[in-house]
Design a protein around this motif. Structure first.
Motif, PDB file in Angstrom:
ATOM      1  N   ALA A   1      -1.558  -7.165   2.841  1.00 62.22           N
ATOM      2  CA  ALA A   1      -1.708  -6.821   1.426  1.00 62.22           C
ATOM      3  C   ALA A   1      -0.878  -7.734   0.529  1.00 62.22           C
ATOM      4  CB  ALA A   1      -1.317  -5.360   1.200  1.00 62.22           C
TER       5      ALA A   1
ATOM      6  N   PRO B   1       0.835  -1.204   0.000  1.00 63.21           N
ATOM      7  CA  PRO B   1       0.000   0.000   0.000  1.00 63.21           C
ATOM      8  C   PRO B   1       0.874   1.259   0.000  1.00 63.21           C
ATOM      9  CG  PRO B   1      -0.396  -1.328   1.977  1.00 63.21           C
ATOM     10  CD  PRO B   1       0.631  -2.029   1.167  1.00 63.21           C
TER      11      PRO B   1
ATOM     12  N   SER C   1      -2.507  -3.205   5.655  1.00 65.30           N
ATOM     13  CA  SER C   1      -3.554  -2.248   5.288  1.00 65.30           C
ATOM     14  C   SER C   1      -4.738  -2.478   6.233  1.00 65.30           C
ATOM     15  CB  SER C   1      -3.948  -2.392   3.816  1.00 65.30           C
ATOM     16  OG  SER C   1      -4.411  -3.677   3.538  1.00 65.30           O
TER      17      SER C   1
ATOM     18  N   PRO D   1       1.139   2.475   4.348  1.00 64.46           N
ATOM     19  CA  PRO D   1       0.826   1.322   5.202  1.00 64.46           C
ATOM     20  C   PRO D   1       0.032   1.744   6.442  1.00 64.46           C
ATOM     21  CG  PRO D   1       3.131   1.302   4.558  1.00 64.46           C
ATOM     22  CD  PRO D   1       2.560   2.614   4.130  1.00 64.46           C
ATOM     23  N   TYR D   2      -0.849   0.859   6.855  1.00 65.23           N
ATOM     24  CA  TYR D   2      -1.676   1.091   8.037  1.00 65.23           C
ATOM     25  C   TYR D   2      -0.885   0.699   9.277  1.00 65.23           C
ATOM     26  CZ  TYR D   2      -5.553   0.629  11.304  1.00 65.23           C
ATOM     27  OH  TYR D   2      -6.383   0.751  12.388  1.00 65.23           O
TER      28      TYR D   2
END
Length: 104
Positions: free
Chosen positions: A41, A25, A76, A28-29
């Motif tokens: 992901a 991503p 994510s 990133p989360y």
């Protein structure tokens, strides 16, 4: 990508290649609470966040199992509660249809 300007620009070589591997991503989360649902992901699997240690994020499957270490760049956000409920309901309806069909 801009529109082709001539017939020569319509060649397949002018198109951007589709990656054959997953792409991390863009942002990133960063999970904050153990037990939070996230998505790996790289694999596309929903997982439960357990901890961050030594530069790795530790995840476990939603139904338990062994923790696995994942590079944080692949994390994510997980599905919403509504998405989880819909998945469970859809899986249950498919299972029910199979059970009904097998019983006939």
């Amino acid at each position: 990508m801009t529109a082709p300007q001539s017939d020569e620009d319509w060649s397949l070589a002018a198109l951007s290649p589709v990656p054959s591997r997953p792409i991390p991503p863009a942002k990133p989360y960063v999970p904050t609470e153990p037990g939070e649902l996230v998505t790996d992901a790289q694999t596309g699997q929903v997982a439960v966040y357990m901890a961050t240690e030594g530069g790795k994020v530790y995840l476990r499957g939603p139904r338990g199992g062994v923790e696995r270490a994942v590079d944080p760049k692949w994390i994510s956000p997980g599905p919403t509660d509504l998405e989880v409920n819909l998945r469970e309901r859809n899986n249950g309806s498919r299972l029910g249809a199979r059970l009904h069909r097998d019983a006939s």
